[in-house]
Design a protein around this motif. Structure first.
Motif, PDB file in Angstrom:
ATOM      1  N   VAL A 108       0.851  -1.192   0.000  1.00  0.00           N
ATOM      2  CA  VAL A 108       0.000   0.000   0.000  1.00  0.00           C
ATOM      3  C   VAL A 108       0.887   1.242   0.000  1.00  0.00           C
ATOM      4  O   VAL A 108       2.088   1.175   0.270  1.00  0.00           O
ATOM      5  CB  VAL A 108      -0.928   0.033   1.241  1.00  0.00           C
ATOM      6  CG1 VAL A 108      -1.853  -1.183   1.271  1.00  0.00           C
ATOM      7  CG2 VAL A 108      -0.109   0.110   2.519  1.00  0.00           C
ATOM      8  N   LEU A 109       0.281   2.370  -0.316  1.00  0.00           N
ATOM      9  CA  LEU A 109       0.964   3.649  -0.163  1.00  0.00           C
ATOM     10  C   LEU A 109       0.931   4.046   1.309  1.00  0.00           C
ATOM     11  O   LEU A 109      -0.093   3.886   1.974  1.00  0.00           O
ATOM     12  CB  LEU A 109       0.289   4.728  -1.015  1.00  0.00           C
ATOM     13  CG  LEU A 109       0.413   4.580  -2.537  1.00  0.00           C
ATOM     14  CD1 LEU A 109      -0.433   5.633  -3.242  1.00  0.00           C
ATOM     15  CD2 LEU A 109       1.872   4.693  -2.968  1.00  0.00           C
ATOM     16  N   LEU A 110       2.042   4.535   1.816  1.00  0.00           N
ATOM     17  CA  LEU A 110       2.126   4.890   3.220  1.00  0.00           C
ATOM     18  C   LEU A 110       1.195   6.063   3.531  1.00  0.00           C
ATOM     19  O   LEU A 110       1.342   7.143   2.950  1.00  0.00           O
ATOM     20  CB  LEU A 110       3.561   5.267   3.594  1.00  0.00           C
ATOM     21  CG  LEU A 110       3.796   5.662   5.059  1.00  0.00           C
ATOM     22  CD1 LEU A 110       3.526   4.476   5.983  1.00  0.00           C
ATOM     23  CD2 LEU A 110       5.218   6.187   5.242  1.00  0.00           C
ATOM     24  N   PRO A 111       0.211   5.875   4.428  1.00  0.00           N
ATOM     25  CA  PRO A 111      -0.690   6.972   4.785  1.00  0.00           C
ATOM     26  C   PRO A 111       0.074   8.126   5.437  1.00  0.00           C
ATOM     27  O   PRO A 111       1.097   7.922   6.098  1.00  0.00           O
ATOM     28  CB  PRO A 111      -1.663   6.329   5.778  1.00  0.00           C
ATOM     29  CG  PRO A 111      -1.582   4.866   5.497  1.00  0.00           C
ATOM     30  CD  PRO A 111      -0.158   4.616   5.086  1.00  0.00           C
ATOM     31  N   LEU A 112      -0.434   9.311   5.258  1.00  0.00           N
ATOM     32  CA  LEU A 112       0.198  10.504   5.810  1.00  0.00           C
ATOM     33  C   LEU A 112       0.225  10.429   7.336  1.00  0.00           C
ATOM     34  O   LEU A 112      -0.778  10.126   7.970  1.00  0.00           O
ATOM     35  CB  LEU A 112      -0.561  11.756   5.357  1.00  0.00           C
ATOM     36  CG  LEU A 112       0.063  13.100   5.725  1.00  0.00           C
ATOM     37  CD1 LEU A 112       1.400  13.274   5.014  1.00  0.00           C
ATOM     38  CD2 LEU A 112      -0.882  14.261   5.362  1.00  0.00           C
ATOM     39  N   GLY A 113       1.402  10.686   7.902  1.00  0.00           N
ATOM     40  CA  GLY A 113       1.532  10.714   9.350  1.00  0.00           C
ATOM     41  C   GLY A 113       1.832   9.376   9.998  1.00  0.00           C
ATOM     42  O   GLY A 113       2.000   9.305  11.221  1.00  0.00           O
ATOM     43  N   LYS A 114       1.894   8.305   9.209  1.00  0.00           N
ATOM     44  CA  LYS A 114       2.165   6.986   9.766  1.00  0.00           C
ATOM     45  C   LYS A 114       3.668   6.693   9.728  1.00  0.00           C
ATOM     46  O   LYS A 114       4.359   7.062   8.788  1.00  0.00           O
ATOM     47  CB  LYS A 114       1.416   5.904   8.989  1.00  0.00           C
ATOM     48  CG  LYS A 114      -0.106   6.006   9.099  1.00  0.00           C
ATOM     49  CD  LYS A 114      -0.571   5.736  10.518  1.00  0.00           C
ATOM     50  CE  LYS A 114      -2.079   5.785  10.616  1.00  0.00           C
ATOM     51  NZ  LYS A 114      -2.567   5.499  11.996  1.00  0.00           N
ATOM     52  N   LYS A 115       4.158   6.017  10.768  1.00  0.00           N
ATOM     53  CA  LYS A 115       5.575   5.646  10.828  1.00  0.00           C
ATOM     54  C   LYS A 115       5.769   4.246  10.259  1.00  0.00           C
ATOM     55  O   LYS A 115       4.825   3.445  10.166  1.00  0.00           O
ATOM     56  CB  LYS A 115       6.083   5.711  12.267  1.00  0.00           C
ATOM     57  CG  LYS A 115       5.358   4.783  13.220  1.00  0.00           C
ATOM     58  CD  LYS A 115       5.937   4.876  14.622  1.00  0.00           C
ATOM     59  CE  LYS A 115       7.351   4.378  14.673  1.00  0.00           C
ATOM     60  NZ  LYS A 115       7.899   4.312  16.052  1.00  0.00           N
TER      61      LYS A 115
END
Length: 228
Positions: free
Chosen positions: A59-66
């Motif tokens: 998946v594309l890394l969601p904004l704000g996730k580490k």
């Protein structure tokens, strides 16, 4: 001097075994591992096994996730004479970078009490019950993750080169802090489905009553199981 004296007391075959162990070189980088034909093939097989187990989704890394890092660990398997039989590659997550309350909550699973194991062995001996011991292959990989955990693309994984693509983990991996409770929770769920009742005195003990006063007792220690 003490080590030298002890070494001289060893048998010739054991000395040869120790010398062979010293010649084993464990790869330090993925590039070194992939340059080794047999090890490269073993890594491909391990990745295929992880995919078949539905361990992650890309998946594309969601904004704000580490993101949690990962690495390959190469465990050498030896022959009886100390020579190398093969390397066992294992993908390990860098769980030390996880944060409590964000990408994990529990990290401990119950461990069988020694007295429970002793009682089962004593019962089997005195009552003439059959006893079996076995282990679960790659046990921790069977645990289902409830937390939202993202991991870097596996080194050597060439399915995608798109930027910002990560692995959204669905199953536990070695190295993740929540892997032990995830595996034990999955194991407990399956045993309950088979009609076993979990003991309140030792949560690793499962008992099933059958027909004609028959009873089956099972105790699990991480990935090792004793059943009688």
């Amino acid at each position: 001097m003490v080590n030298y004296l002890l070494y001289n007391k060893l048998t010739p075959s054991y000395k040869a075994f120790l010398m062979n162990l010293k010649t084993i070189v464990i790869p330090k980088t993925i590039e070194e591992a992939l340059s080794h034909k047999e090890l490269s093939h073993a890594i491909d097989e391990e990745i295929d096994a992880l995919e078949k187990n539905c361990t992650w989704d890309l998946v594309l890394l969601p904004l704000g996730k580490k993101v949690v890092g990962c690495k390959w660990v190469y465990t050498p398997k030896y022959k009886a004479d100390g020579t190398l039989e093969r390397y066992k590659p294992r993908l390990v997550a860098k769980g030390y970078s996880q944060s409590y309350g964000i990408d994990y909550f529990e990290m401990f699973a119950p461990v069988a009490k020694l007295n429970t194991i002793r009682i089962l062995i004593a019962l089997a001996v005195n009552l003439g019950w059959e006893m079996h011991q076995f282990d679960v292959k790659n046990a921790l990989l069977h645990g289902n993750l409830e937390e939202e955990v993202y991991m870097n693309i596996t080194p050597g994984y060439t399915f995608t080169r798109q930027n910002n693509v990560v692995c959204r983990l669905k199953k536990s991996l070695y190295g993740l802090k929540q892997s032990p409770p995830a595996w034990f929770g999955r194991f407990t769920q399956v045993m309950n489905g088979f009609g076993y009742i979990q003991s309140n005195g030792d949560h690793t003990l499962f008992i099933k009553h059958g027909d004609q006063n028959k009873v089956t007792a099972l105790v699990v220690y991480v990935d090792d199981i004793i059943i009688t």
